[in-house]
Design a protein around this motif. Structure first.
Motif, PDB file in Angstrom:
ATOM      1  N   LEU A  12       0.835  -1.212   0.000  1.00 20.22           N
ATOM      2  CA  LEU A  12       0.000   0.000   0.000  1.00 20.22           C
ATOM      3  C   LEU A  12       0.867   1.258   0.000  1.00 20.22           C
ATOM      4  O   LEU A  12       0.563   2.240  -0.681  1.00 20.22           O
ATOM      5  N   ALA A  34       2.101   1.725  -3.422  1.00 18.28           N
ATOM      6  CA  ALA A  34       1.016   2.226  -4.275  1.00 18.28           C
ATOM      7  C   ALA A  34       0.801   3.713  -4.028  1.00 18.28           C
ATOM      8  O   ALA A  34       0.540   4.485  -4.947  1.00 18.28           O
ATOM      9  N   ASP A  35       0.948   4.110  -2.785  1.00 25.81           N
ATOM     10  CA  ASP A  35       0.757   5.501  -2.403  1.00 25.81           C
ATOM     11  C   ASP A  35       1.822   6.388  -3.047  1.00 25.81           C
ATOM     12  O   ASP A  35       1.521   7.428  -3.629  1.00 25.81           O
ATOM     13  N   GLY A  91      -0.396   4.378  -7.599  1.00 25.35           N
ATOM     14  CA  GLY A  91      -0.920   3.185  -8.269  1.00 25.35           C
ATOM     15  C   GLY A  91       0.161   2.140  -8.447  1.00 25.35           C
ATOM     16  O   GLY A  91       1.228   2.468  -8.969  1.00 25.35           O
ATOM     17  N   LEU A  92      -0.091   0.930  -7.987  1.00 25.59           N
ATOM     18  CA  LEU A  92       0.895  -0.150  -8.110  1.00 25.59           C
ATOM     19  C   LEU A  92       0.260  -1.316  -8.843  1.00 25.59           C
ATOM     20  O   LEU A  92      -0.778  -1.834  -8.430  1.00 25.59           O
ATOM     21  N   ARG A  93       0.902  -1.680  -9.923  1.00 25.52           N
ATOM     22  CA  ARG A  93       0.382  -2.787 -10.713  1.00 25.52           C
ATOM     23  C   ARG A  93       0.583  -4.086  -9.942  1.00 25.52           C
ATOM     24  O   ARG A  93       1.653  -4.320  -9.395  1.00 25.52           O
ATOM     25  N   LEU A  94      -0.456  -4.909  -9.914  1.00 32.17           N
ATOM     26  CA  LEU A  94      -0.331  -6.209  -9.270  1.00 32.17           C
ATOM     27  C   LEU A  94      -0.335  -7.269 -10.362  1.00 32.17           C
ATOM     28  O   LEU A  94      -1.202  -7.237 -11.211  1.00 32.17           O
ATOM     29  N   ALA A 124      -8.520   2.217   2.745  1.00 34.88           N
ATOM     30  CA  ALA A 124      -7.121   2.638   2.600  1.00 34.88           C
ATOM     31  C   ALA A 124      -6.602   2.362   1.202  1.00 34.88           C
ATOM     32  O   ALA A 124      -5.591   2.921   0.778  1.00 34.88           O
ATOM     33  N   GLY A 125      -7.283   1.479   0.488  1.00 39.33           N
ATOM     34  CA  GLY A 125      -6.822   1.157  -0.861  1.00 39.33           C
ATOM     35  C   GLY A 125      -7.903   0.449  -1.645  1.00 39.33           C
ATOM     36  O   GLY A 125      -8.924   0.029  -1.086  1.00 39.33           O
ATOM     37  N   THR A 135      -4.579  -3.130 -10.754  1.00 34.02           N
ATOM     38  CA  THR A 135      -3.757  -2.118 -10.096  1.00 34.02           C
ATOM     39  C   THR A 135      -4.287  -1.793  -8.699  1.00 34.02           C
ATOM     40  O   THR A 135      -5.500  -1.782  -8.473  1.00 34.02           O
ATOM     41  N   LEU A 136      -3.364  -1.516  -7.789  1.00 35.79           N
ATOM     42  CA  LEU A 136      -3.712  -1.129  -6.420  1.00 35.79           C
ATOM     43  C   LEU A 136      -3.573   0.385  -6.270  1.00 35.79           C
ATOM     44  O   LEU A 136      -2.535   0.961  -6.619  1.00 35.79           O
ATOM     45  N   PHE A 137      -4.630   1.033  -5.756  1.00 38.57           N
ATOM     46  CA  PHE A 137      -4.607   2.486  -5.566  1.00 38.57           C
ATOM     47  C   PHE A 137      -4.844   2.825  -4.105  1.00 38.57           C
ATOM     48  O   PHE A 137      -5.493   2.065  -3.391  1.00 38.57           O
ATOM     49  N   THR A 138      -4.329   3.976  -3.689  1.00 37.04           N
ATOM     50  CA  THR A 138      -4.565   4.391  -2.309  1.00 37.04           C
ATOM     51  C   THR A 138      -5.298   5.730  -2.214  1.00 37.04           C
ATOM     52  O   THR A 138      -5.570   6.197  -1.119  1.00 37.04           O
ATOM     53  N   ASP A 139      -5.555   6.359  -3.353  1.00 39.72           N
ATOM     54  CA  ASP A 139      -6.301   7.622  -3.278  1.00 39.72           C
ATOM     55  C   ASP A 139      -7.336   7.672  -4.388  1.00 39.72           C
ATOM     56  O   ASP A 139      -7.157   7.065  -5.445  1.00 39.72           O
ATOM     57  N   SER A 151      -6.273   8.988  -8.090  1.00 38.00           N
ATOM     58  CA  SER A 151      -5.602   8.013  -8.958  1.00 38.00           C
ATOM     59  C   SER A 151      -6.556   6.907  -9.369  1.00 38.00           C
ATOM     60  O   SER A 151      -6.485   6.379 -10.479  1.00 38.00           O
ATOM     61  N   VAL A 178      -9.018  -2.655   2.495  1.00 43.65           N
ATOM     62  CA  VAL A 178      -8.764  -2.481   1.064  1.00 43.65           C
ATOM     63  C   VAL A 178      -9.921  -3.109   0.295  1.00 43.65           C
ATOM     64  O   VAL A 178     -10.291  -4.259   0.538  1.00 43.65           O
TER      65      VAL A 178
END
Lengths: 385, 370
Positions: A287, A290-291, A295-298, B25-26, B42-46, B49, B81
């Motif tokens: 996380l 990603a922050d 954005g973090l590609r999984l 949180a995500g 994709t994982l986002f936190t806000d 985005s 999440v």
């Protein structure tokens, strides 16, 4: 050794006859070479004894289903080949074998390496999607005439093949020379004492020694042409992938499946670093990443994987194209690696597979190397201090 | 029985609201990539985005179950999440939780009706026409041309029917216009809390009438499934059929690498067990006089069938990555269904149902023993 033994007639038949004679006279106990598979729509490698060689054995297949060097590694890695085995390899497979010897993944004892003038291959996907009878015929035509195939046919050889400048079997124990034979036959060219001995054992009739001067000239010309084309193609490709933006564009389709590394003959590690726990972490750390990146590609670390592979194996990359054939997302992986390899090779003046006695740059330390890269950093740091 | 209500939110409003009002949180979902023409999980936190999210984009570059396993395996999230998962991805995740490769802790699971996906190679963001015909098929409850064969024959595409108690929020899509406000259901307690936070009054909200085309699609799919299984069984019949089915295989093991169920770090079939001394190659070459390399090709597939066939959710990833076009997913779906029915087991349906391979009952499989 600037002479070759002339053999008249079809190179496919002639080479099979030669191999059969070697098996019949017990000069070899087995051959490792491609054959048609069971359903006849593709090719596979077979280890064959005297009794096993059949009409489906194909010394020069039009496609590279699995890299020959990997097969040689399977056969010899643990304790060397048990019996005297002749192996039929494309030039890039031969070069990969030599790299794998340096990496202790191939043992050459009891092997006789045979290679040939390779016109390139179809991409695996294209071959499987096409009509194999037609594609086989198109390939054979270009093999015999040693012309680049595809230009007048529907299909083209792979991109890496069309810019390959190491297209002869030089370096093998026995080289099968087709360039310069004018579609009339081929030469058996001994490349080592071992090769010379073996040819003698096959049949006394292999004795028509001819000078290879005109062949050498043709090779030189084709080499120069290909080198020129290679440089130009890689230059423009390099431009299209340079910089993070362009690189990410081309890797956008990558699904991080690592299949390029699984089929790479050089990537021999049992457990790849990029599949190891080293890159894992708890969800909170993901996380945070990603922050930071918005954005973090999984699954993550896709770019790192490719960059890592470039540093780990590009110096030994023989541009065989297996990675690109196996890529499910059609990314031009082999072009990407050929570009990276061009630079690393140049820095160390190293050509993978050129010479078995040439040490891998990673395994030698020179006090004075890479200063040109080091200096800017040391300068920067000393100024800061 | 799950009840869907008509909300007034579009998908982007919904995502923003879950960030703002539920305070997640995500969020993980399919999203537009910043470069190129592709979408990726994709994982986002806000929420800004997360505006790039396109959760229903008909492509599966990674099975979401596998992605969430990577995220949660070492340690679950300490804060909530939200994750969007197709029904087969949610079922894969449930199987992974059973084998301790993922955790549900602090996940807000959102699933939706899945009309299937295209092979990931065949679909890009700019493929307007394909995407339009897909939307059209979703609205009419039809199979869209070009989606994967296992998707065409998937009968488990409705989360409310095929995953019990896991999804916190379900979005109904089939039979609805692509730009219509979302039809939502909140089957779990966590879901209901979320509804409340989003300001949805479940008692007063307008109920969605089930669309007839959904059940028609179930029927159509059942038909497709029967045909697919018959075709595959015919091809696999006897040793000859089995060997021919996997004849093109180049032993790259990509199918196992992308399989959400195949989680082993060191696959048995990549282990030293299958690295032989040279002698064994020549002994195996033996009388027949020839031996195909790489060896153990069919064994690998048989091994994988027995190792993970019981948990196969027929997500189709294996077939998408096969570089030689073997119908891997169709084979695994067909054979998987047979083994699963022997144990009356539906992978991923119930999180508290133990894996048959982990349980022993004295009287099972007697028909094979005798």
């Amino acid at each position: 050794m600037d002479k070759g033994i002339w053999v008249e007639g079809s190179v496919n038949k002639g080479v099979m006859e030669f191999l059969k004679k070697l098996l019949d006279n017990n000069a070899l106990d087995a051959v490792l070479m491609p054959c048609k598979n069971k359903t006849k729509d593709s090719y596979a490698w077979f280890l064959m004894g005297k009794e096993g060689v059949n009409e489906w054995a194909v010394p020069f297949p039009p496609v590279m289903t699995t890299q020959g060097a990997t097969m040689v590694s399977y056969l010899t890695k643990k304790n060397g080949s048990w019996k005297k085995t002749g192996v039929l390899l494309r030039p890039c497979e031969l070069r990969a074998v030599i790299e794998l010897v340096k990496l202790k993944q191939v043992e050459l004892a009891n092997l006789v390496l045979i290679s040939f003038d390779c016109p390139g291959v179809f991409s695996l996907k294209e071959y499987l999607a096409g009509n194999w009878q037609e594609l086989d015929a198109a390939f054979e035509k270009s093999l015999i005439s040693q012309t680049d195939f595809g230009q007048t046919e529907k299909s083209l050889s792979r991109n890496v093949c069309s810019i390959c400048s190491n297209f002869t079997g030089k370096g093998a124990d026995i080289e099968i020379g087709i360039i310069g034979a004018d579609s009339k036959g081929f030469w058996l060219i001994p490349g080592s004492e071992k090769g010379k001995e073996i040819i003698k054992k096959a049949d006394k009739e292999y004795n028509d020694y001819q000078s290879l001067e005109s062949r050498a000239k043709l090779i030189e010309e084709k080499s120069a042409q290909r080198n020129d084309k290679r440089e130009k193609t890689l230059d423009s490709f390099q431009q299209s992938v340079s910089g993070p933006e362009n690189l990410m564009n081309i890797l956008a389709a990558c699904i991080n499946c690592h299949n390029c590394s699984r089929v790479c003959p050089i990537c021999f590690c049992r457990e790849c670093y990029f599949d190891s726990r080293a890159l894992g972490s708890g969800a909170d750390e993901f996380l945070q990443r990603a922050d930071r990146k918005k954005g973090l590609r999984l699954v993550p670390d896709l770019l790192l994987f490719h960059m890592g592979r470039m540093t780990h194996m590009s110096i030994s990359c023989v541009s065989c194209g297996a990675c690109e054939d196996a890529c499910p997302a059609d990314i031009p992986v082999s072009m990407l690696f050929s570009v990276a390899a061009r630079d690393t090779k140049q820095i160390f003046d190293y050509e993978p597979g050129r010479n078995i006695n040439e040490a891998l740059p990673y395994s030698v330390f020179n006090f004075d190397e890479l200063k040109e890269f080091e200096t800017p950093y040391t300068k920067e740091y000393s100024q800061q201090a | 029985m799950v009840t869907f209500i008509n909300s007034s939110m579009t998908i982007s409003e919904f995502i923003a609201a879950v960030f703002d009002k539920r305070g997640i949180a995500g969020l993980a979902a399919m999203a537009k990539l910043p470069s190129g023409d592709k979408a990726a999980y994709t994982l986002f936190t806000d929420k800004e985005s997360a505006e790039n999210c396109i959760p229903f984009f008909p492509s599966m570059p990674v099975n979401g179950g596998r992605a969430i396993s990577k995220l949660t395996k070492q340690a679950s999230c300490s804060k909530e999440v939200a994750v969007f998962l197709r029904p087969c991805e949610l079922r894969a995740l449930t199987e992974l939780v059973k084998i301790s490769q993922a955790g549900f802790d602090n996940l807000l699971l959102i699933s939706f009706d899945c009309a299937g996906v295209f092979p990931f190679k065949d679909i890009s963001l700019s493929d307007q026409e394909k995407l339009k015909s897909y939307d059209n098929a979703v609205e009419k409850g039809e199979n869209c041309d070009g989606i994967r064969p296992v998707c065409m024959a998937c009968t488990k595409f409705l989360p409310e029917e095929n995953v019990e108690n896991q999804a916190d929020i379900i979005i109904s899509l089939i039979g609805r216009k692509p730009d219509a406000p979302l039809a939502l259901a909140f089957p779990s307690d966590k879901g209901k809390e979320t509804a409340e936070a989003l300001g949805i009054n479940l008692l007063d909200a307008e109920k969605v009438k089930p669309s007839a085309c959904t059940s028609e699609l179930v029927d159509k799919r059942e038909n497709e499934e029967t045909q697919l299984k018959e075709k595959i069984k015919k091809g696999l019949w006897d040793t000859n059929g089995l060997v021919s089915t996997f004849d093109r295989c180049i032993s790259c093991h990509a199918c196992s690498y992308v399989c959400p169920i195949c989680y082993c770090k060191n696959c048995y079939f990549d282990s030293q067990t299958f690295e032989y001394f040279s002698e064994s190659y020549f002994i195996r070459m033996g009388e027949k006089g020839s031996l195909r390399l790489p060896v153990d090709r069919t064994l690998f597939h048989l091994g994988r069938l027995s190792h993970m066939g019981m948990s196969c959710v027929a997500c189709g990833m294996c077939e998408d990555v096969c570089p030689v076009n073997i119908p891997v997913a169709q084979v695994f779906k067909t054979v998987g269904a047979e083994t699963q029915s022997l144990f009356d087991y539906v992978p991923g349906k119930k999180p508290d149902e133990p894996l048959p391979l982990l349980t022993y009952s004295e009287n099972e499989l007697e028909m094979f023993e005798d």
